[in-house]
Motif scaffolding. Structure first.
Motif, short mmCIF file in Angstrom:
data_model
loop_
_atom_site.label_atom_id
_atom_site.label_comp_id
_atom_site.label_asym_id
_atom_site.label_seq_id
_atom_site.Cartn_x
_atom_site.Cartn_y
_atom_site.Cartn_z
N SER A 39 0.77 -1.24 0.00
CA SER A 39 0.00 0.00 0.00
C SER A 39 0.81 1.30 0.00
CB SER A 39 -0.98 0.03 1.18
OG SER A 39 -1.94 -1.00 1.02
N VAL A 40 2.11 1.21 -0.29
CA VAL A 40 2.89 2.45 -0.35
C VAL A 40 2.66 3.18 -1.67
CG1 VAL A 40 4.66 1.67 1.28
CG2 VAL A 40 4.97 1.25 -1.17
N GLY A 41 2.06 2.45 -2.64
CA GLY A 41 1.75 3.09 -3.92
C GLY A 41 2.59 2.61 -5.09
N LYS A 42 3.12 1.40 -5.01
CA LYS A 42 3.97 0.87 -6.09
C LYS A 42 3.18 0.72 -7.39
CE LYS A 42 4.82 -2.78 -3.60
NZ LYS A 42 4.02 -2.31 -2.45
N SER A 43 1.97 0.14 -7.26
CA SER A 43 1.15 -0.06 -8.47
C SER A 43 0.68 1.28 -9.02
CB SER A 43 -0.04 -0.97 -8.17
OG SER A 43 0.42 -2.24 -7.74
N SER A 44 0.36 2.20 -8.11
CA SER A 44 -0.06 3.54 -8.56
C SER A 44 1.08 4.19 -9.34
CB SER A 44 -0.40 4.42 -7.36
OG SER A 44 -1.39 3.79 -6.57
N LEU A 45 2.32 3.96 -8.90
CA LEU A 45 3.47 4.55 -9.58
C LEU A 45 3.70 3.96 -10.95
CD1 LEU A 45 5.99 4.99 -6.62
CD2 LEU A 45 5.13 6.80 -8.13
N ILE A 46 3.61 2.63 -11.06
CA ILE A 46 3.85 2.03 -12.39
C ILE A 46 2.75 2.45 -13.35
CG2 ILE A 46 2.72 -0.26 -12.25
CD1 ILE A 46 5.42 -1.32 -13.53
N ALA A 47 1.55 2.63 -12.82
CA ALA A 47 0.43 3.08 -13.66
C ALA A 47 0.70 4.50 -14.16
CB ALA A 47 -0.87 3.02 -12.88
N ARG A 48 1.33 5.31 -13.30
CA ARG A 48 1.69 6.69 -13.67
C ARG A 48 2.79 6.73 -14.72
NH1 ARG A 48 -0.14 11.86 -13.78
NH2 ARG A 48 -1.64 11.97 -12.08
N MET A 49 3.75 5.82 -14.55
CA MET A 49 4.96 5.87 -15.37
C MET A 49 4.83 5.16 -16.71
SD MET A 49 8.05 5.31 -12.60
CE MET A 49 7.86 3.60 -12.42
N SER A 50 3.91 4.20 -16.80
CA SER A 50 3.84 3.37 -18.01
C SER A 50 2.40 3.12 -18.41
CB SER A 50 4.52 2.02 -17.72
OG SER A 50 3.69 1.22 -16.90
N ALA A 51 2.24 2.28 -19.42
CA ALA A 51 0.90 1.95 -19.89
C ALA A 51 0.29 0.80 -19.08
CB ALA A 51 0.94 1.57 -21.36
N ALA A 52 1.05 0.26 -18.12
CA ALA A 52 0.52 -0.85 -17.30
C ALA A 52 -0.67 -0.35 -16.50
CB ALA A 52 1.61 -1.37 -16.37
#
Ligand code: GTP
Ligand code: MG
Length: 444
Positions: free
Chosen positions: A168-181
């Motif tokens: 819950s630190v926001g890893k998935s939120s970050l990859i969503a921000r950085m890429s098309a994932a």
């Protein structure tokens, strides 16, 4: 779905049988033997190919079979060999024997190959069994059965950078921000259950980032989901260590949190402790995150780790961070030894070779022989041909089967089973006594 493991069944081609043909010419009533050899069966080969990035194909098709060798024919015509079947997998695929988990090959470079199931040898034609006293052997060898087995393919993610940190630190939120994932994002721990890969572009540079499930204390010993996923970061050049500047649900101190995760990485694999790291302070949009960020920044400066403060929600700081990370990844790639364009090497998996003969008593007057090479001799014999069977009998004796049986207490008339065939035990008169000394052909 990202598939990084597959279980497949591979079966190589059987060898073709040798021919027992005799020459037949007009006015030559009994020509000599002219049976060609059987062709070798095709093998199953697995080859690393840098054009591939997933094992997805093996998720849909799981059975693979190579061509068999064709039978030998008269006029000394040898059978054709079966073609090898080459299965391509991404670079970084580890091939294992399913049964034992033993590693057959680590296909870490483009072009590297491993033979996972060997094609059977072709049987020898009757011309090989000609001796001084046996001018016209009426028998030939059958083809060798091929190998078949279940194997597992395992692909470690080949990401350049991995996002690690507590849940819950926001890893998935970050990859969503950085890429098309587009991974699942939610406000409860362990939202991410399988790793997500994303291609991150920064100007004309790009890198692959992996978002892995959250780690917790004890992850290296199996707590949470961590252990299964720590191996995914073994091969990433850079660790993007994400911390929650709001302390997250547990109100954890971000600096202490970094040390806990560092210790888990080190406990999983020593080299992870010295892997280059960038610290990313996330959730800068939340009140109070500023002060925490200053503290984390200071700590990072003291130990010499780059630090970036960002918000995955508002996008603050993301661009700077991505550009800097792309630069670090680029430097790390340059520092890696350049690999040869094509590195080709063939490993052949060799099962442990034992020329051991085990005799098992299966009943009052029944014995079973367990031995790979002896069983193969039997399987490659045409049991319908008396002469071929006699030839086999002499080979068995020379291999020590008769002695092993006598030692185990077998007497004439007992039943002996070797592979798929059962015989009545009949100890041979030594050939020397019978006055026949033959040079046998076709032995291994
Ligand atoms: N306010 C704020 N919330 C954020 C930010 N980034 C993520 N969140 C929230 O934090 C929660 C967890 O985000 P995730 O991206 O799922 O976290 P994760 O690290 O991938 O979590 P796991 O997959 O469980 O390890 C969600 O409710 C997000 O909306 C941010 O920058 N600011
Ligand atoms: Mg996640």
């Amino acid at each position: 779905m990202f598939v990084d493991e597959a279980k497949i069944h591979v079966k190589a081609g059987d060898g073709g049988g040798g021919s027992a043909s005799m020459r037949r010419e007009a006015h030559v009533p009994k020509g000599g033997p002219n049976g060609g050899d059987g062709g070798k069966g095709g093998s199953i080969v697995i080859e690393a190919d840098q054009a591939l990035s997933t094992l997805l194909d093996f998720h849909y098709k799981r059975h693979f079979k190579a061509e068999r060798g064709t039978h030998g024919k008269g006029s000394n015509l040898d059978g054709a060999c079966g073609e090898d079947l080459v299965l391509r997998v991404p670079v970084g695929t580890v091939v294992r024997l399913e049964e034992t988990g033993e590693i057959m090959a680590d296909l870490a470079r483009h072009g590297r190959r491993v033979v996972v199931a060997r094609g059977g040898r072709g049987g020898l034609g009757n011309t090989h069994f000609v001796t001084a006293t046996r001018r016209a052997p009426s028998f030939a060898q059958l083809g060798e059965p091929s190998e078949e087995r279940w194997i597992t393919l395992e692909l470690k993610l080949l990401a350049d950078a991995a996002l690690v940190g507590f849940p819950s630190v926001g890893k998935s939120s970050l990859i969503a921000r950085m890429s098309a994932a587009r991974p699942k994002i939610a406000d409860y721990p362990f939202t991410t259950l399988i790793p997500n890969l994303g291609v991150v572009k920064a100007g004309d540079r790009s890198f692959v980032a992996a978002d892995i499930p959250g780690l917790i204390e004890g992850a290296s010993e199996g707590a949470g989901l961590g252990h299964a996923f720590l191996r995914h970061i073994e091969r990433t050049a850079l660790i993007l260590h994400v911390v929650d500047l709001t302390g997250g649900y547990e109100g954890r101190d971000p600096v202490e949190g970094i040390s806990i995760i560092d210790a888990e990485l080190a406990a999983h694999a020593e080299e992870l402790a010295s892997r280059p790291q960038v610290v990313i302070g996330n959730k800068m949009d939340v009140d109070g995150a500023d002060e925490e960020s200053t503290r984390v920044a200071q700590w990072c400066e003291d130990i010499g780790r780059p630090y970036f403060a960002v918000s995955a929600v508002t996008g603050v700081g993301i661009e700077d961070m991505v550009r800097a990370v792309a630069g670090i990844v680029h430097e790390l790639r340059l520092s890696v030894e350049p690999e040869a364009d094509v590195f080709e090497e063939t490993f052949i998996y060799e099962p442990p070779k034992e020329r051991v003969i085990e005799v098992e008593r299966a009943g009052k007057s029944e014995y079973v022989i367990r031995s790979g090479f002896v069983e193969r001799m039997v399987i490659m014999t045409d049991m319908n041909n008396e002469e071929g069977v006699a030839h086999l009998q002499r080979r068995l004796k020379r291999a020590g089967v008769e002695n092993a049986l006598i030692e185990a207490g077998a007497i004439d008339g007992d039943t002996v089973t070797i592979g798929p065939v059962s015989f009545e035990f009949e100890s041979l008169v030594a050939p020397e006594i019978a006055g026949v000394v033959e040079e046998e052909a076709g032995d291994e």
